[in-house]
Design an enzyme around this catalytic site. Structure first.
Site, PDB file in Angstrom:
ATOM      1  N   ARG A   1      -1.326  -4.586  -6.272  1.00 52.02           N
ATOM      2  CA  ARG A   1      -1.136  -6.031  -6.347  1.00 52.02           C
ATOM      3  C   ARG A   1       0.150  -6.330  -7.103  1.00 52.02           C
ATOM      4  O   ARG A   1       0.326  -5.916  -8.235  1.00 52.02           O
ATOM      5  CB  ARG A   1      -2.359  -6.650  -7.050  1.00 52.02           C
ATOM      6  CG  ARG A   1      -2.648  -8.083  -6.662  1.00 52.02           C
ATOM      7  CD  ARG A   1      -3.936  -8.563  -7.316  1.00 52.02           C
ATOM      8  NE  ARG A   1      -5.117  -8.069  -6.644  1.00 52.02           N
ATOM      9  CZ  ARG A   1      -6.132  -7.464  -7.258  1.00 52.02           C
ATOM     10  NH1 ARG A   1      -6.116  -7.283  -8.546  1.00 52.02           N
ATOM     11  NH2 ARG A   1      -7.165  -7.064  -6.563  1.00 52.02           N
TER      12      ARG A   1
ATOM     13  N   HIS B   1       0.834  -1.200   0.000  1.00 50.59           N
ATOM     14  CA  HIS B   1       0.000   0.000   0.000  1.00 50.59           C
ATOM     15  C   HIS B   1       0.873   1.256   0.000  1.00 50.59           C
ATOM     16  O   HIS B   1       1.944   1.268   0.619  1.00 50.59           O
ATOM     17  CB  HIS B   1      -0.902   0.030   1.242  1.00 50.59           C
ATOM     18  CG  HIS B   1      -1.726  -1.199   1.421  1.00 50.59           C
ATOM     19  ND1 HIS B   1      -2.670  -1.596   0.510  1.00 50.59           N
ATOM     20  CD2 HIS B   1      -1.743  -2.125   2.411  1.00 50.59           C
ATOM     21  CE1 HIS B   1      -3.237  -2.714   0.929  1.00 50.59           C
ATOM     22  NE2 HIS B   1      -2.685  -3.056   2.076  1.00 50.59           N
TER      23      HIS B   1
END
Length: 310
Positions: free
Chosen positions: A192, A97
């Site tokens: 991802r 993140h």
């Protein structure tokens, strides 16, 4: 006197989800692939709602915006924290993140995402990924480009009751057979890195390799944040993490606990057992907010809770 705000989760069906939340907590889950319960959330992608009391049926976002007195008249435009229960019936993707600064520029002003995990339960032999072994950014990029995941990723076994602090920039993945309570910044931005080649609706899920390479902290520097237990007569408490984004504590109540609410708001997640909170029955799987200037909450029973605040 103000009242406790009990929350009804917003559930998410995920490719890797399962049905443990129904079995463990009695939740009315929407599918056999229920991966997440957004238990305390004002985020636009999944708002939890108040059940019972004066504000029955209100979602947390509307309550935050229209009844700021419950939260210490906050300056933030949206509820800043998000609490989830995550049922990993299969491996989650390898992900990372961004921090607030990167997300603000690259994700339309969104917040970044620092989070933490408390392992509610896990199967024997379960493991988790936190961090990587690359020593330089050049080595990191090369190992990603060459798909050397076994060499790159830091994977280790876990047990019920383990706790992990996952600052933004940390490569991580929850793995199969794990039930987790997650406290995080209210953000839904995930990059991802690798997804095992899985298909969803016949297509691979989107990867975000360039953004991942931008934000991964290198080299990885893991830190243990959990403090020692403070044993009292009727309960024990330990600090799991204190950061600029949130403070999280764990309480094991043997008979009774008088918990002073000293913050703009206090989030409470019941993780084990049952009892009473100011005369209201509570049990594992319950989530509620103790509002601003509530005073002291009296907890009785044999139960474990996790509390979070700014």
């Amino acid at each position: 006197m103000s009242e406790l705000l009990f929350m009804e989760p917003c559930f998410k069906t995920m490719i890797w989800g399962g049905h443990k939340m129904r079995e463990k907590y009695g939740y009315s889950i929407p599918s056999e692939e229920t991966g997440e319960a957004w238990a305390i959330s004002g985020h636009q992608n999944g708002k939890s709602t108040v059940k019972g009391g004066t504000y029955d049926g209100w979602n947390l976002d509307d309550l935050w915006k229209q009844h700021g007195e419950l939260f210490g008249h906050p300056a933030e435009t949206s509820f800043p924290l998000l609490v989830k229960v995550i049922d990993a019936n299969n491996d989650l993707s390898i992900q990372v993140h961004p921090d607030d600064a990167y997300a603000a520029v690259h994700e339309n002003g969104s917040k970044g995402k620092t989070e933490c995990w408390y392992v509610l339960d896990c199967e024997k032999g379960a493991d988790i990924i936190v961090g990587h072994h690359a020593r330089t950014r050049e080595e990191l990029v090369q190992m990603i480009d060459e798909g050397k995941w076994d060499q790159l990723l830091n994977c280790f076994p876990i047990h019920k009751g383990d706790f992990f602090y996952i600052p933004s920039g940390t490569v991580h993945a929850i793995r199969k057979g794990t039930l987790i309570l997650e406290v995080q910044q209210s953000s839904d931005v995930t990059y991802r890195l690798y997804d095992y080649g899985r298909l969803q609706n016949g297509k691979p899920r989107e990867l975000h390799l360039d953004k991942s390479k931008d934000v991964i902290t290198c080299p990885h520097s893991g830190v243990s944040t959990t403090g020692a237990w403070d044993d009292r007569k009727d309960y024990r408490v330990r600090q799991l993490v204190k950061s600029q984004y949130f403070t999280v504590e764990q309480w094991k109540v043997g008979t009774a606990l008088d918990l002073e609410q000293k913050y703009d708001f206090l989030l409470v997640d019941v993780t084990e057992g049952s009892g009473m909170a100011d005369g209201i029955p509570v049990k594992a799987g319950d989530h509620f907010i103790v509002p601003y200037q509530y005073g002291t909450m009296h907890v009785e029973g044999n139960l474990e809770i996790i509390t979070s605040h700014l």
